[in-house]
Each structure stands twice: as structure tokens, then as C-alpha cells.
Design an enzyme around this catalytic site. Structure first.
Site, mmCIF file in Angstrom:
data_model
loop_
_atom_site.group_PDB
_atom_site.id
_atom_site.type_symbol
_atom_site.label_atom_id
_atom_site.label_comp_id
_atom_site.label_asym_id
_atom_site.label_seq_id
_atom_site.Cartn_x
_atom_site.Cartn_y
_atom_site.Cartn_z
ATOM 1 C CG HIS A 34 4.675 2.014 -9.293
ATOM 2 N ND1 HIS A 34 3.697 2.777 -8.722
ATOM 3 C CD2 HIS A 34 5.811 2.723 -9.187
ATOM 4 C CE1 HIS A 34 4.221 3.898 -8.281
ATOM 5 N NE2 HIS A 34 5.511 3.904 -8.548
ATOM 6 C CG HIS A 80 2.806 7.943 -2.474
ATOM 7 N ND1 HIS A 80 3.479 7.985 -1.306
ATOM 8 C CD2 HIS A 80 3.599 7.227 -3.318
ATOM 9 C CE1 HIS A 80 4.638 7.362 -1.427
ATOM 10 N NE2 HIS A 80 4.734 6.895 -2.645
ATOM 11 C CD GLN A 226 7.581 4.283 -0.222
ATOM 12 O OE1 GLN A 226 6.562 4.640 0.327
ATOM 13 N NE2 GLN A 226 7.629 3.890 -1.486
ATOM 14 C CB SER A 514 -2.328 5.026 -9.742
ATOM 15 O OG SER A 514 -2.712 4.280 -8.605
#
Lengths: 718, 216
Positions: A34, A80, A226, A514
Site C-alpha cells: 500500500h 478504501h 480508522q 489496491s
């Protein structure tokens, strides 16, 4: 822990000793896929990244390209996926948060968000849950911060059931003279950490994103997700804009994946400098956090400013006004080392460029065996087929999604969600068009043409609005790159994308990769999400809805018998097989140029509507134009430009690239037709309240079309 | 005409209102939430957004800030006050306008363009419209469903300012989406006139709200 044996050897050789446990953790996140792009970097070199209008290309927080004489566009895209699979609401929200910070870090005001979302089928309860809460996460976050969500796309497929894809694109506007970069050029300048306090959330977020998911991930990996706080983000945004207006900063960088470790080491390494951080200065959310947790935390809403120490008081005053915690946490040094101290005692000491620039890995790639069991399909009833495709959640209206997003705030939205691309006001003369697109099924069937097709489609969407494409951003969602077949898909896909980008001289200025989108053996369909921005004069803005009765309908571009991988094949036969539509570079460029030339020369508004052909083919395009214009049309398709053995049924549902539909004022039709320097034909006339295809026994009322197209997602989500 | 735009942490339509007021020929200026003295200001707009994040009931925290005292004394001096969206929620929360704006009937955030009917022209903000005129403005809120216990009183006192003219997307009582106090000087509307202040954005029907302030 993800460091490989050879990486450990390399590290030991570089620092001449074993790293301690804190250093090990810092290296571990920086060597993650990442943060390091260690697998993808060699392949991403295929992309053209330079151009006349490019101000900052890939490598910074966002790409920058010139919009007007004074203004520049800051643009970026981020995935994400892993967090959203585990905690859809928080995962999607912090996805928005991350890309907003990237744009703010360039000194730009974020002005638009677009999301590209992929889920399992709506029949599946868990997929509905993920879909509902991802959309809510985006809505609650984007709306609160006051950034309009103006466009995007949603795809549903079995393949994304355990691995939804959540990609977020953001565009910002910044006066060229106010651009800032993520740099720490001056030794003696200080680092100021501002915004959210550092807590225990998101620890190892990036390493978690660089591994496959398992069924246990939902429980085990929650701490790696998060927690977002859009209200604090809004304060961070306002404070950042005020700082950049008042104080000459050296550099700004946001804290995203990899937390403080990534942020500080990259700031320093970029200028060949070092950094010294004092851990006890960092504002913490909770007591008893270890150095390891502090340096690896991915707590949200944090920014680092690099400034001359003489401005400390001035900057702190601004942060006080917004009631944001802030502290001087360290300084820029000339040691080229990233040093972490606790109460003045060194607890980590690593070369900054070892952290920021890990060695690449040359992955093996292998073409997978082709499936040869090709099924011949019987044609279905054309009218019923069109209605079924319009009701497919992939094609049907996405109003359920975009009505939850504030797409009007900041008073720039000229063309609202639902058209080919969003159009935003830049100034009193200029507007920009934004879109993001992907066809994961094409890419699965043929990664080269799938990748090339994604760029082509995104460009067509921009051109259809009347804009000239100026830059590309990409978010490449793939499986585990350690598998040669996956890496082959990745390489082929990027190669295809790069070819189209070069052909259009449209540089790729920012992006995100990703990998590891796999759960227990299921790899996602390779999904290259492509964002394109374009610029136009206000006068050149066109929309896709049919306008006036009597307008003549022209098709530009050739149709081929290309039904494989089509929405028809998938919706009517539930089959995905064969070779997807080919991207023919010259044709794609010729059609786009023909459309743009027509619009540029159109001083009297003779070109009344423009739409491209993509998923669902000509049939869906015509239906969409009729539905949005609330006007029917009479069509005769047998005359359209074609090649190969193509019957009317195929002509209607084939998804060949390089095609546009244009409507023009009837008294100018022949004159305009002559001007088009690409294959073209008149195929019909706007008017009435039915869509009639004379040579395909289709005769459907507008009402029936609308009933098929609207309310589909709503039915599932009620 | 000096028009104050109140800024709370989390306001996000402040710049948009600023632009619309300038277009209307006013002199806008920003006022931070902790300013109590508004005596130099001729009129006030409370813009939309999510004041203090609106993690509680919308407007609940903004309603107890120092600037609200300033607004109350402005009202005593018969100066006009307009609340838009979150601003409307705040005015209702403070009790300066009747009724409440609560969670939408579908419990979701709704952003869409709406047709609205101007119900009264006695407020400064609607003074440049015709009574019964249909105008186009967008809404964007999660808590906009209007409810009041004493609707007849509002009708008797001519306190209903705007109604949805076709669809009633948030389920408001009698499709009401804008109300004023008894004087007509304090007005709370859920639709966003500033987002309908330029034809290129879809409509400039909302600009007269701001011209009405400037001409007051």
C-alpha cells in the site's frame, strides 16, 4: 507482519544491524504494498505522465494540471476496499476523508467527490447491508464537510460479494500561485502536527490492506479500521485554508496510510533531508500508548505543516481559533535520517530514504489458460430484452444513491448526477467535466481491452458533455499480485490503459493501486477505475436528454458484432464469456474528435444532445436519452455504419466502443452530417411519446421505459 | 446594506450565501459564532451546513452560542433574519420561529430540486415574489420534515412562507418548508435560495430572497 526474508536481509545490510521492534514496525508499514507500490511501480511506468498542462504529476499527494490562466485542478483517487468490507460506514467515510486531505495538502479547496462502488448482488442481504452503509458513510462524511458528491458509478456482481470495492475520487481548485507541496526543503524548519489527536485506531491499516481478507477479518481486523470525524475534518479544512492564506509554509502533508512514519519520512526524504521527532510532544487521545502505536497509528483528520520556526506563534493562533490540537513535534535535519526520540532519548534511527523508497519486487506474470467452452446464445425478444436491461441494477437509475449526497453545495454544479459526467463551474467562462468509469467484466475477459475500454469510456463521457479531456487518474483494484495470473492481468490492463492515454495525449497524473482484493479464494474481477477531467467553455456544455420534436438523430462510429461481455449477455443469459469489445485506438480518437469539432463550431446551438454508447449498447443509450428528455423517438438502425456480420439485433445490443449519438436541428442535419469526419449515419428522429425501432419490432411507451429504469434499487432497499 | 453571515464551526454554505448576497448587491461579511455584538449589522443570514457536526439534534448546540444573543437583540431592532437549512433548524431550536424541522419521512438525507409555492410576500425575503408564484430551488437535508402543533395559528397569522408545490419529499406537515415569526422579519426556510442564484446552476429563482434583504 509482512516483511519478506529478502527484505529483512536488505534492511540489515542498509543499517548494518537488526532493527529494534519500533523500527521493525515502521519498516513493515513502509514496505507494505500500500505504501511502497513495490509490485506495481515497474508497471506503472507504462503510463504517459507528462503534458503541456501538467504542473505536478504522480508522486505527490495529488496530481495538478492547469485549468485556466490562474487556476489549477488538483485531482486524486483512492481505494478504501478493505476497511469498507469490514466496517462499511466507517470505511467509506474515512475513504472520503483520506482523499480530501490529499487535495487539501496541495493547497486546494476540494470542490467535487465522485465514488466508484462495487458490491455483491442486491438479492444478497449482506451485500445490501454493505451497499446501504457505504452510501450512508459517504453521505454523512461528504455532506458534513460540505464537499458535493457529483457523480460516480455502481456495479453489482456476485464476484464482489465478499470484497466490495469503494473508490473515491476528489477534485479541488487552487490558484496556481497558492500551490503547496509535500516537501521539507529547509533544515531547521519545524514539523507541526495539527488536527485530530493520535489514538489507537488504524494501527497496521496499510499492512491489513496489503493482505487477503478472510472470514475472520470482520472481527480480527476491526482495530485496523480508522474512525472518521467529518466535523473535525471540516475544521481542519478551514484552518488549513486559513494557514495557507496567512503563512508562507515550506510544505504540507496529510497523515493517511502509514501515519506519522510515512508522512515525516516522505517529507524529509523527498528533499534529501532528515527529520527528528519528539514522541512526547504528540497530542494523544489516550494514555499509555506505546511508541510503536503512536508511530503507526492511522488516526484520522491529521495534517503536518512544515514551517520556519518564526511563524510558530502565528500558526498556533489559527489552530486555537478552530479549537484544534496542534504541537511542534520535531524539526527538519540534514542527517538524512528519520530519528524518533522519547524524552530526548533516541528510540528509532533509520535512513529516511530506506523508509520512503523500498526496493521494487519484479513479480512473475503468466497468462492464464483461456476458457474455451463458449456457449452459443439464442436471441430473446428485443423489446423485453431492452426493458430487462434497463431494470438491471447496473443500468437502472442510481437516484437512490445520489439523492443521499449533497451534490449542490459550493454552487458550482451545472450538470447534476445522472448524465454522462458531472459539469462544474470553474469561473464565469469555463466549466469542467468529471467522470469515473470501469467495466470489470470486460477486464476479466481481456485485461488489455478492459483497461483500454475503461479509459475510452471515461473519455467518451467527458467528450459527450462537450469537454476536452485534460488528465486521467486511476484506481487499480486487483487480487493478490503474488499470483502470476493476477499480475499478468495487472500488466496487460495497465498496458491497455496507457495506449489510450497516449493516443489522446491525456497524461495519467495521479492514481492508486489496491491489490489483495481476495477473500478465501475469491478474487475480484480486475477493476481499473478511471477518472477523467475535461475542460470546456460554458457555451459548449451539452447534455444527453432528447430536446425538441423533429431533431435528427445521428450515430457516429462503427458498430461491430461485439456482444461478448455485454450487459445483454449478463442480464438475459446470466453468462459472461468470450472476447469483450475491442478498443480501436484510431477509431476512438476519430469519433471523439468529430464530436468535439461539431460542438466547438456549433455557434447556434444546432447540436442539441450528445450521449455515448457503452454498457447496454445503442439500445440503452437511446432509451436513456428518451427517458431523461421525456420524449420518444423513431429509429431505423439498419443503416448504421457497421463492419462484420451484424444483424439488427446485434446492432442494438452490441457494446462496440468509439460510438456517440448526437441529435441536431432538422434543418441543419445534412450539412452537419457532411462535416463529420468519422463513420456516421442518420438513424432517426426525436418526437412522440414512444421509443420505436422500426426494424426490430420495438415499440415501447415512455412510461414503460421509465417504470423499468426508475425505482429498481429502491425496491431492493425499501 | 451590511448583511452578516453567521459562521459556526461546521457551517458549509457560508461562502455560497456570500456569493449570492454579492450578486444581489449586498455587502456581506462573516460573523464568527462567539461574537455577541451585532449592532453594526443591518441584517443576518444563518447559512446551511452541519453546525458542530450536528451529531445531536440539528442545531442543538448552535442554539446556545453567544451569537444567538446578538441575533435576538437584532430582532428587537426590527432587522431581518433569514435561516437557511441548518440555519432554519437553528432558528426553530432557539424558538424564534414556530414548529420544528425533524427527521425526513424516509429517514435519509435528500438532495433534489423542488418546486415551491410562495405563500406570503410580507417577509422582506419574499417581498419581490408574487403570492402563489411557483419557484424552483433545491433542498439538501436529513432533518427537514416540518411539524407544528398549532397549524391554524400559523395560517391565521400568515406565517407560512414556502410550501412544496408538487412532490413533498420529506413528508412535511401540509408540505410546509418555510415559516416566519409573527412579525415576518425572522424567516426559516429549508430549501437553498443561494443554490438557485444563477441560471447556469439550474435556476436564479432564489436570488430574490437576497435582493429582498438588500432592498429592505
Amino acid at each position: 507482519m509482512t516483511l519478506t526474508d529478502s527484505e529483512m536481509e536488505y534492511i540489515k545490510k542498509e543499517i548494518g544491524r537488526e532493527p529494534n521492534s519500533l523500527e521493525y514496525g515502521m519498516l513493515d508499514i513502509m514496505f507494505s504494498e500500500h505504501c511502497s507500490y513495490k509490485s506495481s511501480r515497474p508497471v506503472l511506468k507504462y503510463f504517459p505522465t507528462e503534458g503541456e498542462k501538467v504542473i505536478i504529476g504522480p508522486g505527490d499527494d495529488a496530481g495538478i494540471v492547469e485549468l485556466t490562466e490562474e487556476l489549477a485542478l488538483a485531482i486524486g483517487i483512492e481505494s478504501h476496499n478493505h476497511p469498507s468490507a469490514i466496517e462499511p460506514y466507517g470505511g467509506a467515510g474515512t475513504g472520503i476523508g483520506g482523499i480530501l486531505r490529499d487535495i487539501m495538502s496541495m493547497g486546494a479547496m476540494p470542490v467535487a467527490l465522485l465514488d466508484s462502488l462495487r458490491f455483491g448482488p442486491l438479492e444478497d442481504q449482506r451485500s445490501r447491508y454493505l451497499f446501504e452503509y457505504v452510501v450512508k458513510g459517504i453521505s454523512d462524511y461528504g455532506n458534513r464537510v460540505g464537499i458535493p458528491t457529483v457523480g460516480g458509478e455502481v456495479e453489482f456482481d456476485d464476484n464482489f460479494k465478499y470484497n466490495p470495492l469503494v473508490n473515491v475520487m476528489c477534485a479541488g481548485i487552487v490558484p496556481k500561485k497558492d500551490l503547496v507541496r509535500a516537501v521539507a526543503p529547509n533544515v531547521g524548519s519545524v514539523f507541526i502536527l495539527m488536527g485530530g489527536r493520535t489514538g489507537r485506531d488504524g494501527i497496521h491499516g496499510v499492512t491489513f490492506a496489503s493482505e487477503e481478507l478472510t472470514t475472520a477479518s470482520e472481527i480480527e481486523d476491526r482495530p485496523a479500521v480508522q474512525i472518521g470525524d467529518p466535523f473535525t475534518k471540516k475544521m481542519v479544512l478551514e484552518a488549513t485554508l486559513e494557514v495557507l492564506e496567512e503563512i508562507p509554509v515550506d510544505g504540507v502533508k496529510d497523515l493517511g496510510g502509514g501515519g506519522l512514519t510515512c508522512c515525516i519520512s516522505e517529507l524529509a526524504a523527498k528533499c534529501g533531508n532528515g527529520a527528528k521527532i519528539e514522541l512526547t510532544k504528540i497530542p494523544l487521545r489516550e494514555e499509555g500508548m506505546t511508541p510503536y502505536e503512536i508511530m503507526l497509528s492511522e488516526s484520522q483528520e491529521r495534517m503536518v505543516f512544515v514551517i520556519d520556526p518564526k511563524y510558530i506563534d502565528a500558526i498556533m493562533k489559527i489552530f486555537e481559533k478552530y479549537e484544534l490540537p496542534a504541537a511542534v513535534i520535531g524539526e527538519v535535519t540534514d542527517t538524512r535520517k528519520m530519528v524518533v526520540e522519547k524524552d530526548g532519548k533516541i528510540i528509532a534511527n533509520l535512513p529516511a530514504d530506506l523508509l520512503s523508497d523500498p526496493p521494487v519486487i519484479n513479480r512473475e506474470s503468466r497468462k492464464p489458460n483461456e476458457h474455451r467452452d463458449y456457449l452459443k446464445l439464442e436471441y430473446t425478444d428485443p423489446e423485453e430484452s431492452l426493458l430487462k436491461i434497463l431494470s438491471s441494477p447496473n443500468i437502472a437509475s442510481k437516484k437512490w444513491v445520489y439523492s443521499q449526497y449533497d451534490h449542490e453545495v459550493q454552487v458550482r454544479s451545472i450538470i447534476k448526477p445522472g448524465d454522462d459526467a458531472a459539469v462544474l463551474k470553474v469561473d464565469d467562462m469555463k466549466a469542467m467535466a468529471l467522470t469515473c468509469d470501469c467495466n470489470s467484466i470486460y477486464t476479466k475477459l481481456d485485461p488489455y481491452h478492459g483497461g483500454a475500454g475503461a479509459v475510452s469510456e471515461a473519455i467518451r463521457n467527458i467528450v459527450s458533455m462537450g469537454a476536452e479531456p485534460i488528465c486521467i487518474v486511476d484506481c487499480l483494484n486487483f487480487g493478490n499480485p503474488e499470483k502470476p495470473e493476477v499480475f499478468w492481468q495487472f500488466k496487460e490492463c495497465v498496458r491497455g490503459m496507457a495506449e489510450v492515454a497516449k493516443c489522446f495525449e491525456t497524461p495519467v497524473i495521479s492514481g492508486n493501486v489496491s491489490f489483495y482484493n481476495e477473500t478465501e479464494g475469491v478474487t475480484v474481477n480486475p477493476s481499473p477505475v478511471v477518472g477523467v477531467a475535461g475542460i470546456m467553455d460554458h457555451d459548449n456544455i451539452r447534455t444527453s436528454d432528447f430536446k425538441d420534436d423533429g431533431d435528427i438523430i445521428i450515430i457516429i462510429g462503427k458498430t461491430y458484432p461485439e456482444m461478448d461481455g455485454s450487459e445483454y449477455q449478463k442480464t438475459l443469459h446470466n453468462i459472461i464469456q468470450g472476447k469483450p469489445p475491442k478498443v480501436r485506438l484510431k477509431d476512438e480518437f476519430k469519433s471523439a474528435k468529430a464530436v468535439l469539432d461539431l460542438i466547438r463550431e456549433d455557434k447556434n446551438g444546432d447540436i442539441t444532445a450528445v450521449h455515448d454508447c457503452s454498457a447496454g449498447g445503442l439500445g440503452v443509450s437511446l432509451a436513456e436519452m428518451a427517458i431523461s428528455g421525456d420524449t420518444g423517438a423513431v429509429i431505423n438502425i439498419s443503416k448504421l455504419p457497421k463492419e462484420g456480420d451484424l444483424d439488427n439485433f446485434q446492432a442494438f445490443f452490441s457494446e462496440s466502443h468509439a460510438r456517440y449519438i448526437v441529435t441536431v436541428k432538422s434543418n441543419r442535419a445534412n450539412e452537419i452530417l457532411d462535416k463529420i469526419k468519422a463513420p456516421k449515419a442518420i438513424i432517426g428522429k426525436v418526437g412522440g411519446n414512444r421509443l420505436i425501432i422500426e426494424d426490430l419490432s420495438i415499440n415501447i411507451s415512455l412510461e414503460k421505459l421509465k417504470n423499468s429504469y426508475y425505482g429498481v434499487i429502491e425496491k431492493f432497499m425499501a | 446594506m451590511k448583511v452578516g453571515i453567521i459562521r459556526f464551526p461546521g457551517s458549509n454554505c457560508d461562502r455560497d450565501v456570500y456569493q449570492a448576497l454579492e450578486l444581489a448587491g449586498g455587502q456581506p461579511e462573516y460573523i464568527w459564532w462567539n461574537q455577541k455584538d451585532l449592532s453594526q449589522i443591518d441584517a443576518v443570514v444563518i447559512p446551511g451546513g452541519f453546525s458542530y457536526g450536528d451529531y445531536l439534534r440539528a442545531g442543538a448546540i448552535a442554539a446556545i452560542t453567544p451569537v444567538i444573543e446578538g441575533i435576538k437583540s437584532l430582532v428587537k431592532d426590527e432587522k431581518p433574519v433569514l435561516g437557511i437549512c441548518n440555519g432554519a433548524q437553528i432558528l426553530a431550536e432557539v424558538g424564534l420561529v414556530p414548529g420544528v424541522f425533524t427527521v425526513n419521512i424516509n429517514s435519509k438525507f435528500i438532495c433534489q430540486w423542488t418546486d415551491l409555492k410562495v405563500e406570503t410576500t410580507r417577509t422582506p425575503f419574499t417581498s419581490m415574489y408574487k403570492k402563489g408564484e411557483i419557484i424552483k430551488m433545491p433542498i439538501a437535508h436529513a432533518e427537514g420534515r416540518y411539524y407544528v402543533d398549532y397549524i391554524q395559528e400559523l395560517k391565521d397569522n400568515d406565517q407560512i412562507v414556502l410550501k412544496f408545490a408538487s412532490e413533498n419529499p420529506n413528508g412535511s406537515m401540509e408540505a410546509i418548508t418555510g415559516v416566519c415569526d409573527q412579525t415576518g422579519l425572522i424567516c426559516a426556510v429549508m430549501p437553498h435560495p443561494e443554490r438557485a442564484s444563477l441560471t447556469i446552476l439550474g435556476s436564479d429563482d432564489g436570488l430574490k430572497f437576497f435582493k429582498g434583504i438588500v432592498n429592505y
